[in-house]
Design a protein around this motif. Structure first.
Motif, mmCIF file in Angstrom:
data_model
loop_
_atom_site.group_PDB
_atom_site.id
_atom_site.type_symbol
_atom_site.label_atom_id
_atom_site.label_comp_id
_atom_site.label_asym_id
_atom_site.label_seq_id
_atom_site.Cartn_x
_atom_site.Cartn_y
_atom_site.Cartn_z
ATOM 1 N N TYR A 7 0.827 -1.205 0.000
ATOM 2 C CA TYR A 7 0.000 0.000 0.000
ATOM 3 C C TYR A 7 0.859 1.252 0.000
ATOM 4 C CZ TYR A 7 -4.257 -2.614 0.701
ATOM 5 O OH TYR A 7 -5.322 -3.462 0.522
ATOM 6 N N VAL A 8 0.372 2.269 -0.705
ATOM 7 C CA VAL A 8 1.027 3.572 -0.731
ATOM 8 C C VAL A 8 0.793 4.233 0.621
ATOM 9 C CG1 VAL A 8 1.051 5.847 -1.833
ATOM 10 C CG2 VAL A 8 0.701 3.786 -3.224
ATOM 11 N N THR A 9 1.874 4.643 1.291
ATOM 12 C CA THR A 9 1.758 5.309 2.591
ATOM 13 C C THR A 9 1.962 6.822 2.471
ATOM 14 O OG1 THR A 9 4.094 4.887 3.062
ATOM 15 C CG2 THR A 9 2.500 3.270 3.871
ATOM 16 N N GLU A 10 2.567 7.259 1.382
ATOM 17 C CA GLU A 10 2.744 8.693 1.086
ATOM 18 C C GLU A 10 2.507 8.836 -0.407
ATOM 19 O OE1 GLU A 10 6.538 11.526 0.317
ATOM 20 O OE2 GLU A 10 6.579 10.434 2.225
ATOM 21 N N ASP A 11 1.657 9.795 -0.806
ATOM 22 C CA ASP A 11 1.328 9.970 -2.227
ATOM 23 C C ASP A 11 2.572 9.825 -3.098
ATOM 24 O OD1 ASP A 11 -1.203 10.537 -1.327
ATOM 25 O OD2 ASP A 11 -1.192 12.639 -1.968
ATOM 26 N N VAL A 12 2.448 9.032 -4.158
ATOM 27 C CA VAL A 12 3.539 8.855 -5.110
ATOM 28 C C VAL A 12 3.375 9.907 -6.195
ATOM 29 C CG1 VAL A 12 4.604 7.294 -6.781
ATOM 30 C CG2 VAL A 12 3.701 6.377 -4.630
ATOM 31 N N ASP A 13 4.377 10.770 -6.332
ATOM 32 C CA ASP A 13 4.340 11.863 -7.300
ATOM 33 C C ASP A 13 5.739 12.022 -7.884
ATOM 34 O OD1 ASP A 13 4.157 14.220 -8.734
ATOM 35 O OD2 ASP A 13 3.052 15.292 -7.187
ATOM 36 N N ASN A 14 5.939 11.548 -9.100
ATOM 37 C CA ASN A 14 7.255 11.594 -9.723
ATOM 38 C C ASN A 14 7.756 13.024 -9.918
ATOM 39 O OD1 ASN A 14 6.682 8.878 -9.871
ATOM 40 N ND2 ASN A 14 7.185 8.658 -12.033
ATOM 41 N N ILE A 15 6.863 13.947 -10.220
ATOM 42 C CA ILE A 15 7.270 15.337 -10.454
ATOM 43 C C ILE A 15 7.864 15.945 -9.188
ATOM 44 C CG2 ILE A 15 6.430 17.659 -11.019
ATOM 45 C CD1 ILE A 15 4.398 16.252 -12.895
ATOM 46 N N SER A 16 7.276 15.654 -8.033
ATOM 47 C CA SER A 16 7.780 16.174 -6.752
ATOM 48 C C SER A 16 8.851 15.288 -6.147
ATOM 49 C CB SER A 16 6.627 16.284 -5.744
ATOM 50 O OG SER A 16 5.617 17.104 -6.222
ATOM 51 N N ALA A 17 9.161 14.177 -6.814
ATOM 52 C CA ALA A 17 10.127 13.191 -6.291
ATOM 53 C C ALA A 17 9.723 12.746 -4.886
ATOM 54 C CB ALA A 17 11.544 13.751 -6.309
ATOM 55 N N ALA A 18 8.435 12.421 -4.745
ATOM 56 C CA ALA A 18 7.905 11.993 -3.452
ATOM 57 C C ALA A 18 7.164 10.685 -3.607
ATOM 58 C CB ALA A 18 6.958 13.065 -2.905
ATOM 59 N N GLY A 19 7.084 9.949 -2.518
ATOM 60 C CA GLY A 19 6.292 8.738 -2.510
ATOM 61 C C GLY A 19 6.923 7.647 -1.678
ATOM 62 N N GLN A 20 6.056 6.872 -1.037
ATOM 63 C CA GLN A 20 6.513 5.770 -0.200
ATOM 64 C C GLN A 20 5.453 4.677 -0.198
ATOM 65 O OE1 GLN A 20 6.731 6.284 4.190
ATOM 66 N NE2 GLN A 20 8.902 5.857 3.898
ATOM 67 N N VAL A 21 5.935 3.429 -0.201
ATOM 68 C CA VAL A 21 5.035 2.284 -0.110
ATOM 69 C C VAL A 21 5.525 1.359 0.993
ATOM 70 C CG1 VAL A 21 4.296 2.325 -2.520
ATOM 71 C CG2 VAL A 21 6.297 0.991 -1.887
ATOM 72 N N LYS A 22 4.580 0.600 1.544
ATOM 73 C CA LYS A 22 4.918 -0.417 2.542
ATOM 74 C C LYS A 22 4.760 -1.774 1.880
ATOM 75 C CE LYS A 22 4.021 -1.959 7.235
ATOM 76 N NZ LYS A 22 3.173 -1.817 8.413
ATOM 77 N N LEU A 23 5.865 -2.509 1.835
ATOM 78 C CA LEU A 23 5.888 -3.824 1.210
ATOM 79 C C LEU A 23 6.356 -4.832 2.245
ATOM 80 C CD1 LEU A 23 7.776 -2.757 -2.038
ATOM 81 C CD2 LEU A 23 5.310 -3.094 -1.799
ATOM 82 N N GLY A 24 5.455 -5.672 2.702
ATOM 83 C CA GLY A 24 5.818 -6.727 3.636
ATOM 84 C C GLY A 24 6.518 -6.239 4.890
ATOM 85 N N GLY A 25 6.053 -5.155 5.460
ATOM 86 C CA GLY A 25 6.625 -4.655 6.700
ATOM 87 C C GLY A 25 7.789 -3.702 6.508
ATOM 88 N N MET A 26 8.251 -3.506 5.269
ATOM 89 C CA MET A 26 9.354 -2.579 4.994
ATOM 90 C C MET A 26 8.831 -1.405 4.176
ATOM 91 S SD MET A 26 12.506 -5.152 4.070
ATOM 92 C CE MET A 26 13.539 -3.750 3.703
ATOM 93 N N TYR A 27 9.389 -0.245 4.443
ATOM 94 C CA TYR A 27 9.014 0.955 3.692
ATOM 95 C C TYR A 27 10.042 1.206 2.596
ATOM 96 C CZ TYR A 27 5.586 1.870 7.294
ATOM 97 O OH TYR A 27 4.511 1.768 8.133
ATOM 98 N N TRP A 28 9.547 1.509 1.391
ATOM 99 C CA TRP A 28 10.396 1.787 0.239
ATOM 100 C C TRP A 28 10.034 3.152 -0.329
ATOM 101 C CZ3 TRP A 28 13.714 -1.613 -2.620
ATOM 102 C CH2 TRP A 28 13.825 -2.891 -2.091
ATOM 103 N N THR A 29 11.039 3.861 -0.834
ATOM 104 C CA THR A 29 10.782 5.038 -1.644
ATOM 105 C C THR A 29 10.139 4.537 -2.927
ATOM 106 O OG1 THR A 29 12.704 6.175 -0.743
ATOM 107 C CG2 THR A 29 11.867 6.977 -2.855
ATOM 108 N N ALA A 30 9.118 5.242 -3.397
ATOM 109 C CA ALA A 30 8.382 4.744 -4.557
ATOM 110 C C ALA A 30 8.222 5.804 -5.630
ATOM 111 C CB ALA A 30 7.000 4.250 -4.125
ATOM 112 N N ARG A 31 8.161 5.325 -6.854
ATOM 113 C CA ARG A 31 7.852 6.149 -8.013
ATOM 114 C C ARG A 31 6.818 5.408 -8.843
ATOM 115 N NH1 ARG A 31 9.848 8.965 -5.026
ATOM 116 N NH2 ARG A 31 11.728 10.204 -5.202
#
Length: 69
Positions: A7-31
């Motif tokens: 699930y996306v935990t912080e809005d994924v926005d490539n233009i703002s270089a922002a975004g985070q997802v939670k994958l199996g208990g770990m948080y990843w920077t996302a695009r």
């Protein structure tokens, strides 16, 4: 990690270089795979990894229902 869902935990926005997802208990920077913004709370699938960034695409609602039914 490729093909996993989370699930996306912080809005994924490539233009703002922002975004985070939670994958199996770990948080990843996302695009977004296609460059479109993905809001927090969206179920996504990982399509590729580059360094410490996960590239993701939204999972269609029909597929989400199959995953959790």
């Amino acid at each position: 990690v490729i093909g996993s869902m989370g699930y996306v935990t912080e809005d994924v926005d490539n233009i703002s270089a922002a975004g985070q997802v939670k994958l199996g208990g770990m948080y990843w920077t996302a695009r977004s795979e296609d460059g479109h913004r993905i809001p927090a709370g969206t179920l996504v699938e990982v399509t590729k990894i580059e360094g410490v960034k996960a590239f993701v695409k939204p999972v269609p609602v029909e597929a989400e229902e199959e995953v959790y039914s």
